[in-house]
Design a protein around this motif. Structure first.
Motif, PDB file in Angstrom:
ATOM      1  N   GLU A 118       0.821  -1.212   0.000  1.00 22.17           N
ATOM      2  CA  GLU A 118       0.000   0.000   0.000  1.00 22.17           C
ATOM      3  C   GLU A 118       0.856   1.264   0.000  1.00 22.17           C
ATOM      4  N   ASP A 119       2.038   1.190   0.604  1.00 22.94           N
ATOM      5  CA  ASP A 119       2.932   2.344   0.623  1.00 22.94           C
ATOM      6  C   ASP A 119       3.245   2.822  -0.791  1.00 22.94           C
ATOM      7  N   GLU A 120       3.510   1.865  -1.690  1.00 22.45           N
ATOM      8  CA  GLU A 120       3.839   2.205  -3.079  1.00 22.45           C
ATOM      9  C   GLU A 120       2.670   2.901  -3.761  1.00 22.45           C
ATOM     10  N   VAL A 121       1.466   2.380  -3.541  1.00 21.91           N
ATOM     11  CA  VAL A 121       0.282   2.942  -4.187  1.00 21.91           C
ATOM     12  C   VAL A 121      -0.032   4.323  -3.614  1.00 21.91           C
ATOM     13  N   ALA A 122       0.164   4.492  -2.305  1.00 22.63           N
ATOM     14  CA  ALA A 122      -0.120   5.777  -1.658  1.00 22.63           C
ATOM     15  C   ALA A 122       0.760   6.891  -2.229  1.00 22.63           C
ATOM     16  N   LYS A 123       1.961   6.553  -2.643  1.00 21.66           N
ATOM     17  CA  LYS A 123       2.842   7.556  -3.233  1.00 21.66           C
ATOM     18  C   LYS A 123       2.292   8.070  -4.568  1.00 21.66           C
ATOM     19  N   ILE A 124       1.449   7.284  -5.205  1.00 23.36           N
ATOM     20  CA  ILE A 124       0.892   7.657  -6.506  1.00 23.36           C
ATOM     21  C   ILE A 124      -0.423   8.414  -6.357  1.00 23.36           C
ATOM     22  N   VAL A 125      -1.310   7.929  -5.469  1.00 22.89           N
ATOM     23  CA  VAL A 125      -2.679   8.482  -5.412  1.00 22.89           C
ATOM     24  C   VAL A 125      -3.004   9.165  -4.088  1.00 22.89           C
ATOM     25  N   GLY A 126      -2.121   9.040  -3.079  1.00 16.09           N
ATOM     26  CA  GLY A 126      -2.400   9.597  -1.760  1.00 16.09           C
ATOM     27  C   GLY A 126      -2.930   8.530  -0.810  1.00 16.09           C
ATOM     28  N   SER A 127      -2.485   8.563   0.432  1.00 17.68           N
ATOM     29  CA  SER A 127      -2.829   7.497   1.376  1.00 17.68           C
ATOM     30  C   SER A 127      -4.318   7.413   1.664  1.00 17.68           C
ATOM     31  N   GLU A 128      -5.035   8.555   1.546  1.00 18.90           N
ATOM     32  CA  GLU A 128      -6.469   8.549   1.867  1.00 18.90           C
ATOM     33  C   GLU A 128      -7.300   7.861   0.785  1.00 18.90           C
ATOM     34  N   ARG A 129      -6.668   7.458  -0.314  1.00 13.33           N
ATOM     35  CA  ARG A 129      -7.398   6.820  -1.411  1.00 13.33           C
ATOM     36  C   ARG A 129      -6.962   5.365  -1.606  1.00 13.33           C
ATOM     37  N   VAL A 130      -6.455   4.754  -0.526  1.00  9.34           N
ATOM     38  CA  VAL A 130      -5.918   3.393  -0.629  1.00  9.34           C
ATOM     39  C   VAL A 130      -6.540   2.488   0.429  1.00  9.34           C
ATOM     40  N   MET A 131      -6.901   1.294   0.012  1.00 11.45           N
ATOM     41  CA  MET A 131      -7.301   0.203   0.892  1.00 11.45           C
ATOM     42  C   MET A 131      -6.441  -1.013   0.581  1.00 11.45           C
ATOM     43  N   GLY A 132      -6.309  -1.885   1.551  1.00  9.15           N
ATOM     44  CA  GLY A 132      -5.639  -3.155   1.319  1.00  9.15           C
ATOM     45  C   GLY A 132      -6.621  -4.292   1.472  1.00  9.15           C
ATOM     46  N   GLY A 133      -6.352  -5.389   0.773  1.00  8.89           N
ATOM     47  CA  GLY A 133      -7.204  -6.564   0.880  1.00  8.89           C
ATOM     48  C   GLY A 133      -6.370  -7.830   0.912  1.00  8.89           C
ATOM     49  N   LEU A 134      -6.776  -8.769   1.740  1.00  9.85           N
ATOM     50  CA  LEU A 134      -6.086 -10.048   1.877  1.00  9.85           C
ATOM     51  C   LEU A 134      -7.023 -11.147   1.408  1.00  9.85           C
ATOM     52  N   CYS A 135      -6.595 -11.903   0.394  1.00  7.31           N
ATOM     53  CA  CYS A 135      -7.449 -12.921  -0.210  1.00  7.31           C
ATOM     54  C   CYS A 135      -6.992 -14.309   0.233  1.00  7.31           C
ATOM     55  N   PHE A 136      -7.935 -15.092   0.729  1.00  3.79           N
ATOM     56  CA  PHE A 136      -7.645 -16.501   1.015  1.00  3.79           C
ATOM     57  C   PHE A 136      -8.350 -17.300  -0.065  1.00  3.79           C
ATOM     58  N   LEU A 137      -7.633 -17.539  -1.165  1.00  2.00           N
ATOM     59  CA  LEU A 137      -8.236 -18.055  -2.385  1.00  2.00           C
ATOM     60  C   LEU A 137      -7.327 -19.095  -3.018  1.00  2.00           C
ATOM     61  N   CYS A 138      -7.913 -20.212  -3.411  1.00  2.00           N
ATOM     62  CA  CYS A 138      -7.201 -21.209  -4.207  1.00  2.00           C
ATOM     63  C   CYS A 138      -7.788 -21.170  -5.614  1.00  2.00           C
ATOM     64  N   SER A 139      -7.065 -20.582  -6.542  1.00  2.00           N
ATOM     65  CA  SER A 139      -7.569 -20.381  -7.891  1.00  2.00           C
ATOM     66  C   SER A 139      -6.400 -20.370  -8.863  1.00  2.00           C
TER      67      SER A 139
END
Length: 320
Positions: A118-139
């Protein structure tokens, strides 16, 4: 803050950056539920633009004959929610992608492995416009535009704040969560994204790492007494890493991850697939960044350090 971007009763639009095993599955589920979804593809673009997406799933197979497919982010419409489902090894492309596809009041949902993404993305769009998601997925993606969902699928999402400060539950999290639930995806809303990321590493570090180093599926790692013990020891090192960041993972969580994997269908991890296909491995975000976080706070994680060093060697040799 994030709350100034609250969405109301209108339907959110979604952009999927990376229509592979993960992005393709979740994006297809969202479209099947009636959401407005736009898919960015690379090698599969021609096929998917003509034939659509096919999903084989334990919850029921389905086909989307028509999807909104794009080969370039610059040609996608600005969307309310931009889902990053690319491998972290492709994150150098994000500065040229995100400005085109994110609405002014939109949010980026980072569905990637590891820590610090998320740190990398926040540098591009701003921290207030970032969420993180954790997927428990077998695909797995088994052919162009063809995704085979084997097991699980739940997602835990959390708001990102500078230095991973706990940000609580926001209205936009709830609306995005509702959309995914409507698509048949079990959702959990996390008040503390850093804790959630460390929890995901409890599974990712042992299974992704050992699957490459030992050339093994998850069931093989669990059925052997010695590798099962090594899996558990690595999990406890992740717990120690989280503790160094003032995040507590209970013993029951480790037991739950072991039980989940015991019941899981035989699975070749995403890192093992990347290794077998001679693609760059997500070593830094999944191993290097957590080690840096922990070591900067005085924690010593020797088994994870050794696994990191082995993976760096194998990755370098594999891609040379």
């Amino acid at each position: 803050m994030a709350e100034q971007f609250i969405y109301n009763s209108f339907q959110l639009s979604y952009a999927i950056l990376g229509t592979g095993a993960l992005g393709g599955y979740y994006g297809a589920c969202l479209q099947k539920a009636g959401l407005n979804v736009h898919f960015l593809l690379h090698s599969d673009y021609e096929y998917v633009s003509k034939h659509g997406l096919v999903v084989e799933s334990k919850y029921g197979d389905f086909t989307l004959p028509n999807v909104q497919a794009y080969q370039e982010a610059s040609k996608m419409p600005p969307c309310d929610v931009v889902i990053i489902a690319l491998k972290t090894t492709q994150n150098h492309l994000l500065p040229s992608m995100l400005p085109h596809v994110l609405k002014d009041n939109g949010v980026v949902l980072v569905l990637q492995n590891g820590l610090g993404v998320e740190d990398e993305v926040a540098k591009i769009v701003g921290s207030e416009r970032v969420m993180g998601g954790l997927c428990f997925l077998c695909s797995n993606k088994v052919a162009p535009g063809h995704i085979r969902h084997l097991d699980y699928g739940q997602i835990k999402i959390g708001e990102y704040a500078t230095n991973y400060q706990p940000a609580g539950i926001t209205n936009r999290m709830q609306q995005i969560g509702d959309d995914f639930e409507r698509a048949g995806i079990k959702m959990e809303l996390a008040e503390d994204l850093l804790l959630a990321r460390w929890q995901k590493l409890v599974w990712n570090i042992p299974y992704n790492g050992l699957s490459v180093v030992l050339d093994a599926r998850t069931d093989e790692l669990m059925s052997n007494l010695h590798t099962r013990k090594l899996v558990e020891e690595l999990m406890w090192e992740v717990v120690a890493g989280a503790k160094s960041c003032d995040r507590t993972i209970p013993q029951t969580f480790v037991e739950t991850m072991l039980n989940y994997t015991d019941k899981m269908k035989p699975y070749r991890t995403s890192m093992k697939i990347d290794y077998d296909e001679k693609r760059p491995l997500e070593v830094e975000t999944m191993f290097g960044n957590p080690l840096n976080f922990a070591q900067a706070r005085g924690a010593n994680l020797p088994k994870i350090t050794m696994l990191y060093q082995q993976l760096k060697f194998l990755d370098s040799r594999n891609c040379s």
